[in-house]
Write an enzyme that holds these catalytic residues in place. Structure first.
Site, mmCIF file in Angstrom:
data_model
loop_
_atom_site.group_PDB
_atom_site.id
_atom_site.type_symbol
_atom_site.label_atom_id
_atom_site.label_comp_id
_atom_site.label_asym_id
_atom_site.label_seq_id
_atom_site.Cartn_x
_atom_site.Cartn_y
_atom_site.Cartn_z
ATOM 1 C CB CYS A 422 -22.973 -94.577 39.964
ATOM 2 S SG CYS A 422 -21.672 -93.582 39.202
ATOM 3 C CG ASP A 440 -17.241 -93.132 31.830
ATOM 4 O OD1 ASP A 440 -17.485 -94.269 32.277
ATOM 5 O OD2 ASP A 440 -16.147 -92.815 31.338
ATOM 6 C CG HIS A 475 -23.260 -90.904 42.430
ATOM 7 N ND1 HIS A 475 -22.880 -92.216 42.308
ATOM 8 C CD2 HIS A 475 -24.490 -90.922 43.024
ATOM 9 C CE1 HIS A 475 -23.818 -93.002 42.819
ATOM 10 N NE2 HIS A 475 -24.811 -92.236 43.255
ATOM 11 C CG HIS A 487 -27.754 -94.238 44.352
ATOM 12 N ND1 HIS A 487 -26.791 -93.395 44.837
ATOM 13 C CD2 HIS A 487 -28.329 -94.782 45.473
ATOM 14 C CE1 HIS A 487 -26.790 -93.412 46.159
ATOM 15 N NE2 HIS A 487 -27.723 -94.242 46.569
#
Length: 517
Positions: A422, A440, A475, A487
């Site tokens: 993601c 991240d 996420h 996504h």
């Protein structure tokens, strides 16, 4: 006119060239149409410097002897071999094989015997000897305006050092990417022929333009994609395509089952692309801990850390830092050996960046960090001149790039066109447009500018957290307008477009961030 390239070291690629099978009309039986130095060797044949014929092998990978080199030089210089004085060599007597040739090169002071007065006609020629012989044979001089460059393995006091410098200054040879010349290594017949052709015909020379040698070694990824692991020696048998060299990430993602993909969660960290610079942190056996410089992470100030096979990283010199660059814009592109799709070299990923040597028609010639010059189709890359910046993207630019990956399989830790997780997806899309965001999701959620859900614009990032949006972020997706987002959800799915009100995302929404200014 001398052919122009931006970076030296093209010659290394010829070491590993393999000729195509013999076919009708060949000048040499072992030199196929795709052989990198075909033109140079055929030039030698046209000049009657070497024997030719469709059934005659040039011997491209055979080491050349001192006698064979002597024969080629005598023919190249058109020297008369008759009535030459005795060379006074103890291992070559009148009537010996090659006596007239050897007597000629000794008389011309092109090649001489050793201190024991031995010529050693069957001894293999070294690169150092080659340099000294060619400079003497053709009376090559050091140009006044030439760049000064010292190979790290050439002793300035060695007999060949001045000659090696002259060859470099005259665009005859540029050595190897690690700044070595390898003076004691024996020379192949192909290499000697290439150097000879470059001296006789400047059309074959490789002129330096943006070559700017640096003294500091750097470390670069030398496989298409390397996957960083949380710890060394974690890879399973199914992961072999990801940890071998070369890698085959396409095969890896296709052969894993969903449970095998789910196993990667927490085991792998991120990925780095071909040619990308990394910092070496430490090594443990066949594994190396690195930090990816281009991926910001609070885990390490040098870049995103993780473990990779030692074979995936090579030392190099960034001598091409002054060149234009080509960034791959296609999800997957091919590098080729030549300006043709007939000889693919390697599949490379979206966002791979390589220095540009030359743009020609539908092709871009690029310099790799470890594998020499290759070619990529112009339609697959964006070329950026040195000192230039990518144009500021619009929200629609970001969304258009993101949609290229619709349907791409999810891969935990993925940052390549072979598979994305993601945050690797959002990171990679923005990087394509010159915007570096954290790697991240949890860190992406703390950077950029906070945006209310009611004020979302295409390109904004949407974050989702445990405990109905109040816990830790797990996420990220990208808003594309009209109440939808794109996504890369999880190992069971591919990149997809869904409503932002779909569950569990409606319930777990925790905030949004804008990275476009």
């Amino acid at each position: 006119m001398i052919k122009k390239i931006l970076v030296p070291f093209l010659i290394v690629a010829l070491i590993f060239s393999i000729a195509n099978p013999a076919s009708a009309g060949k000048v040499f039986s072992d030199v196929g149409d795709q052989y990198a130095a075909k033109a140079e060797l055929e030039f030698l044949a046209e000049q009657d410097i070497v024997t030719t014929g469709p059934s005659v092998a040039y011997g491209i990978n055979q080491s050349i002897t001192r006698l064979e080199a002597s024969e080629m030089l005598v023919r190249a210089l058109k020297l008369d071999t008759t009535n030459r004085p005795d060379p006074q060599i103890i291992d070559v007597k009148r009537g010996s094989a090659g006596y007239d040739i050897i007597a000629t090169v000794v008389d011309e002071n092109i090649m001489v015997g050793n201190l024991q007065k031995e010529f050693n006609p069957n001894a293999l020629l070294t690169r150092a000897e080659m340099a000294a012989i060619l400079v003497r044979a053709f009376d090559l001089q050091q140009p006044n305006s030439s760049k000064k460059f010292q190979f790290v393995d050439v002793n300035v006091k060695s007999f060949a050092a001045p000659s090696i410098s002259v060859l470099f200054a005259n665009n005859i040879t540029f050595g190897y990417p690690d700044h070595t010349f390898k003076p004691t290594m024996t020379l192949t017949r192909a290499h000697f022929g290439i150097f000879l052709a470059r001296i006789l015909n400047p059309e074959f020379q490789e002129a330096l333009t943006c070559f700017n040698p640096v003294a500091k070694k750097t470390y670069h990824v030398n496989v298409a994609v390397t996957t960083l692991w949380k710890a060394p020696n974690e890879a399973r048998l199914i992961d072999r395509p990801a940890v071998s060299a070369p890698t085959d990430i396409r095969k890896w993602t296709k052969t894993m089952t969903i449970p095998q993909k789910q196993w990667l969660v927490g085991k792998t960290e991120t990925q780095a692309l071909y040619g990308q610079e990394v910092v070496v942190l430490k090594t443990s056996g066949k594994w190396m801990q690195i930090a990816v410089k281009d991926q910001f992470s609070p885990k390490n100030k040098a870049g995103y850390p993780g473990w990779v096979p030692v074979s995936h990283i090579k030392e190099s010199y960034a001598d091409y830092g002054q060149c234009a660059t080509a960034m791959v814009k296609a999800p997957i592109a091919n590098l080729y050996h030549d300006e043709t799709t007939a000889r693919p070299f390697m599949e490379i990923s979206f966002n791979t960046i390589l220095p540009v040597l030359e743009e020609k028609g539908d092709w871009v010639k690029v310099q790799t960090a470890t594998d020499e010059a290759k070619y990529v189709r112009k339609q697959d890359v964006n070329v950026l001149l040195k000192g230039s910046k990518l144009p500021a993207p619009t929200s629609q630019d970001i969304v258009t790039t993101a949609k290229k990956f619709n349907g791409l399989p999810y891969l935990w830790a993925g940052t390549s066109g072979f598979g994305l997780d993601c945050s690797g997806f959002t990171y990679s899309v923005y990087r394509q447009h010159g915007i570096d965001i954290p790697r991240d999701a949890s860190v992406q959620a703390t950077h950029g500018t906070a945006v209310k859900k009611s004020q979302l614009q295409p390109g904004d990032l949407l974050f989702f957290a445990y405990n109905k949006g109040k816990g830790s972020v797990h996420h990220v997706g990208m808003y594309i307008g009209n109440g939808k987002m794109i996504h890369s959800p999880n190992p069971k799915k591919t990149v997809e477009i869904i409503s932002i009100d779909a569950e569990p995302y409606r319930t777990e929404f925790s905030g949004a961030r804008r990275y476009l200014k």
